[in-house]
Scaffold this motif. Structure first.
Motif, PDB file in Angstrom:
ATOM      1  N   PRO A   8      95.994  40.396  53.527  1.00 50.14           N
ATOM      2  CA  PRO A   8      94.783  40.217  54.586  1.00 50.14           C
ATOM      3  C   PRO A   8      93.527  40.605  54.077  1.00 50.14           C
ATOM      4  CG  PRO A   8      96.082  42.220  54.903  1.00 50.14           C
ATOM      5  CD  PRO A   8      96.598  41.187  54.000  1.00 50.14           C
ATOM      6  N   ARG A   9      92.369  39.891  54.304  1.00 47.35           N
ATOM      7  CA  ARG A   9      90.932  40.310  53.925  1.00 47.35           C
ATOM      8  C   ARG A   9      90.688  41.870  54.097  1.00 47.35           C
ATOM      9  NH1 ARG A   9      87.512  37.683  50.756  1.00 47.35           N
ATOM     10  NH2 ARG A   9      85.227  37.601  51.660  1.00 47.35           N
ATOM     11  N   PRO A  10      90.461  42.414  52.938  1.00 49.20           N
ATOM     12  CA  PRO A  10      90.059  44.002  53.068  1.00 49.20           C
ATOM     13  C   PRO A  10      88.861  44.254  54.297  1.00 49.20           C
ATOM     14  CG  PRO A  10      89.990  43.388  50.886  1.00 49.20           C
ATOM     15  CD  PRO A  10      90.232  41.814  51.652  1.00 49.20           C
ATOM     16  N   ALA A  11      88.828  45.126  54.956  1.00 50.03           N
ATOM     17  CA  ALA A  11      87.967  45.245  55.965  1.00 50.03           C
ATOM     18  C   ALA A  11      86.584  45.452  55.599  1.00 50.03           C
ATOM     19  CB  ALA A  11      88.473  46.776  56.754  1.00 50.03           C
ATOM     20  N   GLY A  12      86.460  46.025  54.276  1.00 49.23           N
ATOM     21  CA  GLY A  12      85.000  46.097  53.648  1.00 49.23           C
ATOM     22  C   GLY A  12      84.508  44.774  53.582  1.00 49.23           C
ATOM     23  N   LEU A  13      85.360  43.812  53.014  1.00 50.25           N
ATOM     24  CA  LEU A  13      84.800  42.316  52.764  1.00 50.25           C
ATOM     25  C   LEU A  13      84.510  41.543  54.074  1.00 50.25           C
ATOM     26  CD1 LEU A  13      86.721  41.278  49.277  1.00 50.25           C
ATOM     27  CD2 LEU A  13      84.414  42.780  49.790  1.00 50.25           C
ATOM     28  N   ALA A  14      85.513  41.830  55.236  1.00 52.53           N
ATOM     29  CA  ALA A  14      85.369  41.242  56.086  1.00 52.53           C
ATOM     30  C   ALA A  14      83.963  41.488  56.982  1.00 52.53           C
ATOM     31  CB  ALA A  14      86.304  41.394  57.220  1.00 52.53           C
ATOM     32  N   ALA A  15      83.523  42.826  56.853  1.00 53.07           N
ATOM     33  CA  ALA A  15      82.246  43.275  57.266  1.00 53.07           C
ATOM     34  C   ALA A  15      81.211  42.681  56.521  1.00 53.07           C
ATOM     35  CB  ALA A  15      82.232  44.746  57.171  1.00 53.07           C
ATOM     36  N   ILE A  16      81.402  42.291  55.131  1.00 48.85           N
ATOM     37  CA  ILE A  16      80.364  41.607  54.520  1.00 48.85           C
ATOM     38  C   ILE A  16      80.389  40.195  54.920  1.00 48.85           C
ATOM     39  CG2 ILE A  16      79.652  41.044  52.317  1.00 48.85           C
ATOM     40  CD1 ILE A  16      80.636  43.374  50.971  1.00 48.85           C
ATOM     41  N   ASP A  17      81.554  39.612  54.976  1.00 51.15           N
ATOM     42  CA  ASP A  17      81.316  38.225  55.587  1.00 51.15           C
ATOM     43  C   ASP A  17      80.640  38.145  56.995  1.00 51.15           C
ATOM     44  OD1 ASP A  17      83.328  37.673  53.545  1.00 51.15           O
ATOM     45  OD2 ASP A  17      85.048  37.768  54.916  1.00 51.15           O
ATOM     46  N   ARG A  18      80.777  38.904  57.931  1.00 51.13           N
ATOM     47  CA  ARG A  18      80.065  39.077  59.261  1.00 51.13           C
ATOM     48  C   ARG A  18      78.518  38.952  58.866  1.00 51.13           C
ATOM     49  NH1 ARG A  18      84.503  42.154  60.690  1.00 51.13           N
ATOM     50  NH2 ARG A  18      83.575  44.082  60.503  1.00 51.13           N
ATOM     51  N   GLU A  19      77.990  39.959  58.009  1.00 56.12           N
ATOM     52  CA  GLU A  19      76.612  39.786  57.694  1.00 56.12           C
ATOM     53  C   GLU A  19      76.142  38.724  57.160  1.00 56.12           C
ATOM     54  OE1 GLU A  19      74.827  42.597  58.688  1.00 56.12           O
ATOM     55  OE2 GLU A  19      76.278  44.355  58.816  1.00 56.12           O
ATOM     56  N   MET A  20      76.883  38.141  56.084  1.00 53.70           N
ATOM     57  CA  MET A  20      76.490  36.797  55.510  1.00 53.70           C
ATOM     58  C   MET A  20      76.374  35.795  56.404  1.00 53.70           C
ATOM     59  SD  MET A  20      78.285  37.399  51.796  1.00 53.70           S
ATOM     60  CE  MET A  20      77.665  35.794  51.208  1.00 53.70           C
ATOM     61  N   THR A  21      77.281  35.762  57.494  1.00 54.62           N
ATOM     62  CA  THR A  21      77.414  34.577  58.379  1.00 54.62           C
ATOM     63  C   THR A  21      75.975  34.555  59.060  1.00 54.62           C
ATOM     64  OG1 THR A  21      79.633  34.792  58.511  1.00 54.62           O
ATOM     65  CG2 THR A  21      78.713  33.510  60.355  1.00 54.62           C
ATOM     66  N   ARG A  22      75.427  35.631  59.459  1.00 56.21           N
ATOM     67  CA  ARG A  22      74.382  35.897  60.207  1.00 56.21           C
ATOM     68  C   ARG A  22      72.917  35.701  59.423  1.00 56.21           C
ATOM     69  NH1 ARG A  22      74.723  41.573  62.374  1.00 56.21           N
ATOM     70  NH2 ARG A  22      72.565  40.990  62.965  1.00 56.21           N
ATOM     71  N   GLN A  23      73.051  35.702  57.970  1.00 50.51           N
ATOM     72  CA  GLN A  23      71.756  36.183  57.348  1.00 50.51           C
ATOM     73  C   GLN A  23      70.562  35.022  57.240  1.00 50.51           C
ATOM     74  OE1 GLN A  23      72.525  37.101  53.398  1.00 50.51           O
ATOM     75  NE2 GLN A  23      73.975  35.159  52.838  1.00 50.51           N
ATOM     76  N   HIS A  24      71.094  33.724  57.439  1.00 47.95           N
ATOM     77  CA  HIS A  24      70.039  32.673  57.343  1.00 47.95           C
ATOM     78  C   HIS A  24      69.376  32.769  58.661  1.00 47.95           C
ATOM     79  CE1 HIS A  24      72.544  31.397  54.028  1.00 47.95           C
ATOM     80  NE2 HIS A  24      71.462  30.834  53.668  1.00 47.95           N
ATOM     81  N   ALA A  25      69.995  32.724  59.741  1.00 46.29           N
ATOM     82  CA  ALA A  25      69.380  32.867  61.092  1.00 46.29           C
ATOM     83  C   ALA A  25      68.485  33.958  61.092  1.00 46.29           C
ATOM     84  CB  ALA A  25      70.348  32.650  62.449  1.00 46.29           C
ATOM     85  N   ASP A  26      68.995  35.404  60.969  1.00 45.36           N
ATOM     86  CA  ASP A  26      68.155  36.556  61.056  1.00 45.36           C
ATOM     87  C   ASP A  26      66.841  36.354  59.930  1.00 45.36           C
ATOM     88  OD1 ASP A  26      69.761  37.414  62.549  1.00 45.36           O
ATOM     89  OD2 ASP A  26      70.920  39.137  61.371  1.00 45.36           O
ATOM     90  N   ALA A  27      67.177  35.790  58.780  1.00 45.38           N
ATOM     91  CA  ALA A  27      65.991  35.525  58.032  1.00 45.38           C
ATOM     92  C   ALA A  27      65.069  34.740  58.415  1.00 45.38           C
ATOM     93  CB  ALA A  27      66.245  35.097  56.651  1.00 45.38           C
ATOM     94  N   ILE A  28      65.222  33.755  59.231  1.00 46.57           N
ATOM     95  CA  ILE A  28      64.211  32.691  59.819  1.00 46.57           C
ATOM     96  C   ILE A  28      63.364  33.357  60.957  1.00 46.57           C
ATOM     97  CG2 ILE A  28      63.854  30.485  60.935  1.00 46.57           C
ATOM     98  CD1 ILE A  28      66.390  29.452  59.567  1.00 46.57           C
ATOM     99  N   ALA A  29      64.245  34.321  61.943  1.00 44.93           N
ATOM    100  CA  ALA A  29      63.683  35.051  62.920  1.00 44.93           C
ATOM    101  C   ALA A  29      62.811  35.980  62.484  1.00 44.93           C
ATOM    102  CB  ALA A  29      64.814  35.369  63.824  1.00 44.93           C
TER     103      ALA A  29
END
Length: 340
Positions: A8-29
């Motif tokens: 399974p995906r390590p919890a720490g990397l899953a947390a990074i995945d969640r941040e990266m998924t949002r990063q473009h939209a958050d950057a534009i905002a």
């Protein structure tokens, strides 16, 4: 069979995945929301003509990456780790100061304001609108709140967007950078990962894009727990080439700028040592034989950074995941460093 596919995906990397998924939209905002404060920061820069960028960790890497962009606009700009500014300070009078801290709570940030009282020309850059930094100085605040994952990903991209707002207020055309956020280039990293399979560690390097190289090296070190480090291209040339060989991976960043030829020469030299060489390439130069090249549309400045950074982040995460059981969960440090 690759073990990473089975566990399974390590919890720490899953947390990074969640941040990266949002990063473009958050950057534009963030770019849009920061414009009024960015106008104030730009007015300060026009008054002083000088900029001191201070921060720690990923914040310092961002500062190093934008340092040449402000210099190109004729602003006398220096990026220093905040710890150095505390111990052997540059004079702060007559300079605009950007204090960057994604949490706004780092020990050094609190001490710097306590010791100096800040100045009329000091601005904060942070992801946390209720933080010490945002309460203490007029601040450009990124959208989406504090980054929760350990290694900096979204916080880098969002902080770059705050700088984009400031650079645009100074007269830079932001359109290419915004386009890179709105339509990210997707690239396969499989060949790069395979090339690095036997690498014990990685050295990263660039010229005008050296700040991005430093951001990547920090994340690689934090996640893989290997001593991955970064040397500006000229510095790598002056002696440290001695370390290169099949077990030392080299990751280079080449942009569409006047330093591209120097990165090309380094790539050629690094290949000759037998080191696996990955070239993140947003130049219009010819490919370098023997490298694994990840090609982007020609770009410079923040447009090249926004294009390359997310792909480099994916390589960083995959490199660590192949080497560490619980990558992304710190064992010797914390997300917000409250001690010096």
């Amino acid at each position: 069979m690759n073990m990473t596919a089975e566990r399974p995906r390590p919890a720490g990397l899953a947390a990074i995945d969640r941040e990266m998924t949002r990063q473009h939209a958050d950057a534009i905002a963030s770019y849009e929301a920061a414009q009024p404060m960015a106008t104030r920061a730009a007015a300060s820069l026009k008054r002083t003509g000088r900029l001191l960028l201070i921060g720690m960790g990923g914040s310092h890497a961002v500062n190093r990456a934008v340092e040449p962009l402000y210099r190109a606009l004729g602003i006398d700009t220096v990026a220093l780790p905040l710890s150095e500014q505390l111990g052997q300070p540059l004079p702060i009078a007559g300079r605009t100061i950007f204090v960057t801290s994604q949490s706004g709570e780092s020990a050094e940030v609190v001490r710097w304001f306590n010791e100096t009282g800040g100045t009329e020309e000091t601005f904060g850059l942070t992801l946390e609108g209720s933080s010490f930094l945002a309460r203490t100085a007029p601040s450009l605040v990124g959208t989406g709140g504090t980054e929760l994952a350990f290694a900096a990903t979204r916080s880098l991209t969002v902080t770059f967007a705050l700088h984009l707002a400031t650079l645009a207020a100074l007269g830079e055309d932001p359109n290419a950078a915004i386009a890179a956020l709105k339509a990210p280039e997707d690239h396969d990293i499989a060949a790069a990962l395979t090339a690095l399979e036997n690498a014990a560690t990685i050295v990263t390097s660039g010229r005008r894009l050296q700040g991005i190289a430093e951001a990547l090296a920090l994340g690689l070190t934090e996640l893989s727990r290997r001593p991955c480090f970064s040397l500006e291209g000229g510095q790598l040339r002056h002696g440290p080439m001695e370390m290169l060989g099949p077990e030392i991976g080299v990751v280079l960043f080449r942009g569409f700028d006047e330093t591209a030829g120097l990165v090309t020469a380094m790539a050629t030299s690094a290949v000759e040592t037998g080191a696996p060489v990955i070239l993140f390439d947003a130049s219009d130069e010819a490919p370098v034989a023997g490298t694994v090249t990840i090609r982007f549309a020609p770009a410079t400045g923040l447009a090249s950074i926004f294009a390359m950074l997310p792909v480099a982040q994916r390589l960083m995460i995959a490199f660590a995941d192949a080497r560490v059981e619980n990558a992304g969960t710190p064992v010797r440090s914390t997300k917000i460093t409250r001690s010096e």
